[in-house]
Every structure is written in C-alpha cells, then in structure tokens.
Design an enzyme around this catalytic site. Structure first.
Site, PDB file in Angstrom:
ATOM      1  NE  ARG A 181      49.639  52.566  50.578  1.00 57.57           N
ATOM      2  CZ  ARG A 181      50.107  53.512  51.383  1.00 57.57           C
ATOM      3  NH1 ARG A 181      50.115  53.319  52.687  1.00 57.57           N
ATOM      4  NH2 ARG A 181      50.575  54.630  50.890  1.00 57.57           N
ATOM      5  CE  LYS A 194      36.997  38.257  37.340  1.00 57.82           C
ATOM      6  NZ  LYS A 194      36.376  37.943  36.034  1.00 57.82           N
ATOM      7  CD  GLU A 202      26.804  34.619  35.884  1.00 58.42           C
ATOM      8  OE1 GLU A 202      27.617  33.722  35.598  1.00 58.42           O
ATOM      9  OE2 GLU A 202      26.891  35.785  35.441  1.00 58.42           O
ATOM     10  CE  LYS A 239      33.652  33.396  40.767  1.00 57.49           C
ATOM     11  NZ  LYS A 239      32.923  34.620  40.594  1.00 57.49           N
ATOM     12  CD  GLU A 297      38.975  36.723  33.950  1.00 58.86           C
ATOM     13  OE1 GLU A 297      38.307  36.904  34.985  1.00 58.86           O
ATOM     14  OE2 GLU A 297      38.709  37.242  32.872  1.00 58.86           O
ATOM     15  NE  ARG A 308      37.770  34.752  38.597  1.00 63.05           N
ATOM     16  CZ  ARG A 308      37.788  35.315  39.788  1.00 63.05           C
ATOM     17  NH1 ARG A 308      38.902  35.301  40.509  1.00 63.05           N
ATOM     18  NH2 ARG A 308      36.716  35.901  40.291  1.00 63.05           N
ATOM     19  CG  ASN A 347      34.962  35.703  31.534  1.00 62.34           C
ATOM     20  OD1 ASN A 347      34.386  36.040  32.568  1.00 62.34           O
ATOM     21  ND2 ASN A 347      36.256  35.902  31.340  1.00 62.34           N
ATOM     22  CG  HIS A 386      30.034  36.492  31.288  1.00 61.90           C
ATOM     23  ND1 HIS A 386      29.436  35.265  31.395  1.00 61.90           N
ATOM     24  CD2 HIS A 386      29.889  37.086  32.504  1.00 61.90           C
ATOM     25  CE1 HIS A 386      28.956  35.112  32.628  1.00 61.90           C
ATOM     26  NE2 HIS A 386      29.213  36.205  33.320  1.00 61.90           N
ATOM     27  CG  HIS A 443      30.272  41.856  29.665  1.00 58.02           C
ATOM     28  ND1 HIS A 443      31.509  41.309  29.921  1.00 58.02           N
ATOM     29  CD2 HIS A 443      29.580  41.741  30.814  1.00 58.02           C
ATOM     30  CE1 HIS A 443      31.551  40.885  31.174  1.00 58.02           C
ATOM     31  NE2 HIS A 443      30.393  41.132  31.736  1.00 58.02           N
ATOM     32  CG  HIS A 468      25.575  40.240  34.646  1.00 48.20           C
ATOM     33  ND1 HIS A 468      26.568  40.609  33.768  1.00 48.20           N
ATOM     34  CD2 HIS A 468      25.984  39.062  35.206  1.00 48.20           C
ATOM     35  CE1 HIS A 468      27.533  39.720  33.797  1.00 48.20           C
ATOM     36  NE2 HIS A 468      27.206  38.758  34.663  1.00 48.20           N
TER      37      HIS A 468
END
Ligand code: GLY
Length: 349
Positions: free
Chosen positions: A120, A142, A184, A219, A229, A233, A237, A240, A244, A256
């Site tokens: 956990r 993330k 980025e 960031k 997000e 946040r 993207n 993105h 993506h 990417h």
C-alpha cells in the site's frame, strides 16, 4: 547545488548537482530510514551509471538489490510491474525500505507506480537521467504503466520522497533523446513563461542548469496549486491531446516529445487561425521547435488523429479540455465538446 522544494501531499527536495550520482546513497539515507533499496534501471542507463549509484547506496549502509528492464516504452507494462513486485516480496522489503528509479520516464513511471502499490505504498526516489525526466516526469507524482488499450491508463498520483538530478547525465544522451526533452522545455515557456521562451530563442543548441531549474520550478508551482489535475495542471497538457493521438496513430514509433511538438504546432496554428494568438507568436513557436531539431513530422491523417483523440483518457464524457495559446507565455484551458476539438484539430492540421 541547486534546490527546489515541492510542497504537495508530500514535501520533498529536488536537488540538481554535478556528480550527485555518486551521492545518491547519502541523500536517500538522509530522507528515510530504509535498510534496503531496490534500484530500478534500464539496459541503456544501468551500464553507464548503475555501478556508481550502487556503490554510493552501499557506502551509505543500504543493502542494494537491482533490477534492470529492457530500455523502451514496451517495458512499461504489467509484466514488468509484477516482476518488480516479486523482487520486492522475495527480498522481504518492508514498508521502511525504498525504491530508487535510475533512468528516464519509463523507469520512473514504472518504479513509481510499483512503489505506490507495494504494501500500500513505500517510499521512492527519482534519479532522472534524461532531460525529459528531469524537467517533467520525475516531478509531480504522476506514475503509470501502459496497457493494450493505451498509454498510462493504469497509474496513480504518488509523489517521490526526493529527486536527485545530475546534469552530467545529459552528456551521454543521444541528440534525438535530448530533443525529446526540449519539447517539454519549450512547452513551459509557451504556457507560463515568456522570459524562459526568449532565453531559449537566444541560447545555443543546449540549455543550462538555469533553464532546467526554471522548468522544474514552473512545474512545482503548478503541482502545488493543483496536484490532482482538477484545473491548472491541465495547462501542462499543452500540445498533448493531439500529441498523444499522434503517438497512438504512429503505433508509438513517434516518441513522446516529438509527438508533443507536433501537437503544439497543430494547436498553435489553430489558435492563430481562430484569432486567439498572433501569427508572430505562432511563427516564433515553430522556429524554436525547428531550432531544437523538432521539425514537423509527416502528418498523419486528421481522421485517424480524431479517432485516437476520442479515446483520450482526459476526455470528460462528451467534452475535452484543450489548452489554447493566447500569446507566448500565456495559455488557457478551455473545456469544449469533442466535436469542437475535432474542428480545431482539422483547422491546425
Ligand atoms: N506531464 C504532465 C503532468 O505531470 O501533469
């Protein structure tokens, strides 16, 4: 040494220091009371830096076990995840022991996700060795693995307990991997920092620690305001959504960063066509992407991209949030119908 402190659900330090690869053990010991470390790396990075990091961990009294995955996105899957879990369990790792991720985004995402679910949750540390991992994926928590249906579809928000970045690691990066990270870096300038963007326009073909730290601070600021997000946040993207889709349509043969750079071109062109940003801003973005070898890639058909976009994990029912550009350094998130987003895609393609 440069330091950035992140105060999210967990407070941690990001240290940027030449030669920190030889001091990872010292910093890990300072930040936790582990007796064992699982060092996770890949077949590209481990031969370069594995021994140095293992020595530093062992010199700090940490029993170190290592696990090396095959380099590349195809290793970021449930098989690798359960292999890592087996290694942890077979070696009787407890909640006090830790994982250290040495590598780029694939290693960091996989090791971080594993840390978030084993017992956990156990602590983990990021030691990024690519530009992209240093400015983006190692910061902000993330973590994820890919499944057959898509990239990063199984994961968690789980902050590391420390990030230790050695700028010397960038010296061994192939040019195309460096360029990937630059996508980025440029994104941060476009969304929130026109001054950073101007510095990138003025500098040579590599950036310095000052710009890398600035990206990490941007960031950090965003993550501290909106870790999970819900709003701001989403700015991260920018480019993105179409990026993506490009990655997916290419069968992940387009990396990417390159896909995101293409996504940024598409959305910026659409923003210019819609009158949201000036032609000059759109042209500056294209010129900066060109400068860092992120030239346009052969266009995939708008129709295929639109299809891929319909299955974007960030879709909210019949809506999707797109990041639109008003000017260099100023972007906004706009929620719209998927139909509207497809129109924008066609406008920018
Ligand atoms: N890479 C985007 C984010 O961390 O939110």
């Amino acid at each position: 040494m440069e330091k950035v402190i992140v105060s999210a659900s967990k407070k941690y330090e990001i240290l940027i220091d030449e030669g920190i690869l030889d001091n990872v053990g010292k910093h890990v010991s300072r930040c936790c009371s582990a007796s064992k470390v699982l060092l996770v790396s890949d077949t590209n990075v481990f031969p370069l830096y594995g021994e140095r990091v293992i020595s530093s961990l062992e010199d700090s009294g940490l029993e170190t076990i290592y696990y090396v995955i095959t380099a590349g996105e195809s290793s970021k899957n449930s098989e690798s995840l359960f292999e890592l879990i087996d290694v942890l369990a077979d070696n009787e790792f407890t909640r006090f022991d830790v994982i250290v991720a040495l590598g780029g985004g694939v290693v960091g995402d996989l090791a971080g996700f594993c840390a978030s679910i084993y017992l956990r949750g156990i602590k983990f540390f990021q030691v990024p060795t690519t530009l992209l991992a240093a400015v983006d994926s190692s910061v902000g928590g993330k973590t994820a693995i890919d499944i057959a249906q898509g990239k990063n579809l199984v994961g968690s928000f789980y902050q590391p307990s420390g990030v230790f970045f050695d700028p010397q690691a960038l010296s061994t990066l192939p040019d195309e991997v460096y360029a990937d990270g630059m996508a980025e870096v440029i994104k941060y300038g476009v969304i929130l920092d026109g001054e950073l963007f101007s510095q990138l326009e003025a500098c040579g073909d590599h950036i310095g620690v000052e710009q890398i730290k600035r990206c990490i601070e941007i960031k950090r600021d965003v993550v501290e305001k909106d870790e999970f997000e819900g709003g701001m946040r989403k700015l991260l993207n920018f480019g993105h959504t179409f990026g993506h889709a490009t990655e997916k349509v290419s069968g992940y043969s387009v990396s990417h960063g390159r896909a995101v750079s293409m996504g940024m071109r598409i959305i910026a062109k659409a923003c210019y066509e819609l009158g949201s940003c000036s032609f000059d801003d759109y042209s500056r973005l294209c010129a900066l992407l060109d400068k860092f070898s992120l030239e346009p890639i052969a266009a995939f058909k708008g129709e295929a991209l639109a299809d891929a976009m319909l299955f974007d994990k960030k879709r909210e029912g019949d809506s999707i949030s797109l990041v639109l550009m008003d000017a260099i350094g100023k972007c906004r998130v706009e929620k719209m119908s998927v139909f509207e987003a497809v129109k924008i895609l066609y406008l920018g393609s």
